[in-house]
Design an enzyme around this catalytic site. Sequence first.
Site, mmCIF file in Angstrom:
data_model
loop_
_atom_site.group_PDB
_atom_site.id
_atom_site.type_symbol
_atom_site.label_atom_id
_atom_site.label_comp_id
_atom_site.label_asym_id
_atom_site.label_seq_id
_atom_site.Cartn_x
_atom_site.Cartn_y
_atom_site.Cartn_z
ATOM 1 N N GLU A 274 11.024 9.293 4.984
ATOM 2 C CA GLU A 274 11.375 10.178 3.870
ATOM 3 C C GLU A 274 10.088 10.714 3.254
ATOM 4 O OE1 GLU A 274 12.740 7.669 0.345
ATOM 5 O OE2 GLU A 274 12.277 6.175 1.862
ATOM 6 N N CYS B 210 -33.852 1.469 -13.971
ATOM 7 C CA CYS B 210 -34.688 0.410 -14.545
ATOM 8 C C CYS B 210 -35.988 0.197 -13.783
ATOM 9 C CB CYS B 210 -33.909 -0.902 -14.628
ATOM 10 S SG CYS B 210 -33.642 -1.690 -13.029
ATOM 11 N N LYS C 18 -0.019 9.561 5.286
ATOM 12 C CA LYS C 18 -0.490 10.629 4.400
ATOM 13 C C LYS C 18 -0.785 11.925 5.168
ATOM 14 C CE LYS C 18 -1.492 9.705 0.492
ATOM 15 N NZ LYS C 18 -2.379 8.790 -0.213
ATOM 16 N N CYS D 216 -29.884 -2.143 -6.666
ATOM 17 C CA CYS D 216 -30.899 -2.437 -7.671
ATOM 18 C C CYS D 216 -30.931 -3.955 -7.852
ATOM 19 C CB CYS D 216 -30.501 -1.742 -8.969
ATOM 20 S SG CYS D 216 -31.268 -2.450 -10.425
ATOM 21 N N TYR E 291 14.428 5.913 -4.537
ATOM 22 C CA TYR E 291 14.117 5.511 -3.158
ATOM 23 C C TYR E 291 14.011 4.004 -2.978
ATOM 24 C CZ TYR E 291 9.436 5.813 -5.259
ATOM 25 O OH TYR E 291 8.355 5.696 -6.088
ATOM 26 N N CYS F 168 -34.860 1.447 -8.461
ATOM 27 C CA CYS F 168 -33.700 1.869 -9.241
ATOM 28 C C CYS F 168 -34.099 2.985 -10.210
ATOM 29 C CB CYS F 168 -33.147 0.671 -10.007
ATOM 30 S SG CYS F 168 -31.872 1.127 -11.188
ATOM 31 N N LYS G 122 7.027 11.423 0.820
ATOM 32 C CA LYS G 122 6.356 10.681 -0.248
ATOM 33 C C LYS G 122 6.158 11.676 -1.388
ATOM 34 C CE LYS G 122 2.421 7.639 -1.096
ATOM 35 N NZ LYS G 122 1.998 8.193 -2.362
ATOM 36 N N CYS H 64 -31.066 -4.324 -15.831
ATOM 37 C CA CYS H 64 -30.861 -2.896 -15.539
ATOM 38 C C CYS H 64 -29.814 -2.352 -16.507
ATOM 39 C CB CYS H 64 -30.384 -2.718 -14.101
ATOM 40 S SG CYS H 64 -29.945 -1.009 -13.741
ATOM 41 N N ASP I 29 4.990 13.313 -4.779
ATOM 42 C CA ASP I 29 3.749 13.204 -5.553
ATOM 43 C C ASP I 29 4.068 13.293 -7.045
ATOM 44 O OD1 ASP I 29 1.122 12.934 -6.054
ATOM 45 O OD2 ASP I 29 0.524 14.929 -5.379
HETATM 46 S S1 IVH Z 1 8.629 3.086 -1.734
HETATM 47 C C1 IVH Z 1 7.561 -1.455 -2.567
HETATM 48 N N1 IVH Z 1 9.149 5.592 -1.286
HETATM 49 O O1 IVH Z 1 4.094 6.120 -3.692
HETATM 50 C C2 IVH Z 1 7.093 -0.044 -2.542
HETATM 51 N N2 IVH Z 1 7.336 5.083 -2.739
HETATM 52 O O2 IVH Z 1 1.516 5.066 -2.897
HETATM 53 C C3 IVH Z 1 8.116 0.902 -3.025
HETATM 54 N N3 IVH Z 1 6.254 7.050 -3.700
HETATM 55 O O3 IVH Z 1 4.079 3.456 -5.957
HETATM 56 C C4 IVH Z 1 7.663 2.294 -2.927
HETATM 57 N N4 IVH Z 1 7.529 8.554 -2.746
HETATM 58 O O4 IVH Z 1 5.217 5.652 -6.672
HETATM 59 C C5 IVH Z 1 8.352 4.728 -1.922
HETATM 60 N N5 IVH Z 1 9.761 7.781 -0.850
HETATM 61 C C6 IVH Z 1 8.972 6.915 -1.475
HETATM 62 C C7 IVH Z 1 7.945 7.339 -2.321
HETATM 63 C C8 IVH Z 1 7.136 6.384 -2.939
HETATM 64 C C9 IVH Z 1 6.517 8.362 -3.570
HETATM 65 C C10 IVH Z 1 5.148 6.502 -4.521
HETATM 66 C C11 IVH Z 1 5.501 5.300 -5.350
HETATM 67 C C12 IVH Z 1 4.527 4.244 -4.902
HETATM 68 C C13 IVH Z 1 3.424 5.079 -4.342
HETATM 69 C C14 IVH Z 1 2.570 4.287 -3.374
#
Ligand code: IVH
Length: 704
Positions: free
Chosen positions: A126, A432, A324, A447, A236, A429, A128, A453, A130
């Site tokens: 699914e 310092c 990612k 350093c 999710y 450094c 991710k 320092c 943002d």
């Molecule tokens: S599952 C136990 N599913 O990404 C972990 N996270 O980089 C549960 N996020 O903290 C997270 N989309 O805020 C999950 N489809 C998705 C997501 C997702 C965005 C975020 C979430 C998490 C962060 C980790």
Amino acid sequence: MEGDRPVEKLSEAEAQAELDRLAGLLDKANRAYYQADAPVMADAEFDALKRRNAAIEARFPALKRADSPTEQVGAPPAEGFGKIRHTVRMLSLANAFDADDLREFDARIRRYLGLKDDAPLAFTAEPKIDGLSLSLRYEAGRLIHAATRGDGETGEDVTANAATIDDIPQRLSGAPDLLEVRGEVYMRHADFQALNARAAETGKRTFANPRNAAAGSLRQLDPEITRARPLSFFAYSWGALSEALGETQMDALERLRRLGFSINPLTRLCDGLDEMLAQYREIEARRADLGYDIDGVVYKVNDLSLQGRLGFRSTTPRWAIAHKFAAETAWTVIEGIDIQVGRTGALSPVARLRPINVGGVLVSNATLHNEDYIQGRDSKGAPIREGRDIRIGDRVQVYRAGDVIPKVADVDLSARPTDARLFAFPESCPECGSPAVREPGDSVRRCTGGLICPAQAMERLKHFVSRNAFDIEGLGAKQVEAFYHDDQLPIRTPADIFTLEARDRQNVTKLRNRSGWGETSAHNLFRAIDERRRIPLHRMIFALGIRHVGETAAQLLARHFGTWHAFETCLTGPSEAAISELTAINGVGPVMAQSLIDTFANAAERRAIDDLATHLEIQDAEAPQVKDSEIAGLTLVFTGTLTRMTRAEAKARAEALGAKVAGSVSAKTDLLIAGEGAGSKATKAEALGVRVIDEDAWLDLIGA
Ligand code: IVH
């Protein structure tokens, strides 16, 4: 400000009127900044008004208003929120960047579960999102509270704000009695653009990207402001539950959808790596048209009983990973290279760049990692960027991945100007003057000044007061810098924080009369410091800022030693004994152990720590929550072949229940688990009178 009468020319009546006017202006500006996330004036203008206010107050102390703006210094909005402790921690995700990482993820899971390479193993895929994660707690179908992730254990109570989001139902019918739904709050592009257009029209501050806009809008003290900012939510995941939502991730999401939550429509079930990669490409291809920001694809093991067996590492689940998207990049020119000295003395080269927009964010600095990186090789001498070095004046490629610090990735040699300059990495450094040395095997030059320092001392102090360390309200990085350079009331070591009030009493110029401070804020700071005179052991250990000792390690050490006295006694005793005790702790390796011992063996460090400890009551570590498990505190040894779980799983289970797992049988062994074909270890255990059980008894013992 232009047109303002000089302070020294004001009559008393004029001063009074001017203080009133400034209080009004500053209050308005403060509200706009902290509560509406939309400043009405530039920072410099705000600072000038504050300075004028302070100057008038200094000249006419009797006229100072009870609600003087000097008292309002740096009140971050988060302080207005209540705190909510998550019953189930909110974790983060490990990252994968290419197909190889994903293959390794799949292989790791198979190894852990003892699954053959060709055994079926399905994953959901699914987008991710943002945004920022949110946990919603429903009891008897009613929304009870909503909390941000915070540090994963405790978040901010944003219930009133979450209730204004259309995608978040306030009542559910047919839901489990207890249901914690987790997901992401985000802002759609169209809503973001409309919000920024409104802000621009009314001269307010605009947001850099939808994520910041979503975070700024949710973390509002006034829920009416959140209501006016259109936010969305995808569910999710989940936290505490009174009954299972289904047998698979897909079933559970479908159940959440029927309860009224939005589930991302691009969620798919994938049978193996090829399908996962196909779904990644599909989501990436649709990224530009989704209407909201995503930064990758999340895969999760579909079978929830397997998720349960896989469990968690310290901050991430074993059963999920975030794949990612490639980072945003842009080309610009390096105008200079600065050296920053960090908390542990590391000299980090930072490129000063001609400012450039990278994926919506203006970037003017980027890390160059270390001297080898600048010269085009890695720490083992192998070429990176095919050996191309980086010089001042070069055209370079900069990239940003998510929230991380921008980095310089590549250099365009065809555009190198004839006057491009080589950078001579300093051997002392810059802060310092102490020698900066590079230990064999270390990629970083450090350093050697330690606490003498100023840069290291200041970075240590900033770490000391940071959120997961002492977390002193009113004493953030900015204030630490000011106090560090203060001649009359300096804070140069952690112990100085705890003598601040006593020293202030003896000083002629009181803190409350200084610019930026007043009666209330000074009083509040002293009380906030007092509150931290009692501190949990793990925070104390983390706060010391010892190299290689992060938060998780500090927790492990605190749990192992229980008291500050035991911790200190070990570290100041014979070093061989200390090394062997430390490395016997699961999660503590020889490098961390040595770093702890070195710190306590250094006279200046030791003095600073001892001084600090005299001001504190260090609370003993809480007994681990798993204490009531039957194997908590026992030392176990596995031998032979287990048929129902792999060694890795058995070890992780045992450790999660508070047991230690050792590799060989000795007089310290409490229990031997003998699988099929157990040999000499079982014989030795019997000879030593150690209890021996078989795999079935082991499964009973852990309730599997
Ligand atoms: S599952 C136990 N599913 O990404 C972990 N996270 O980089 C549960 N996020 O903290 C997270 N989309 O805020 C999950 N489809 C998705 C997501 C997702 C965005 C975020 C979430 C998490 C962060 C980790």
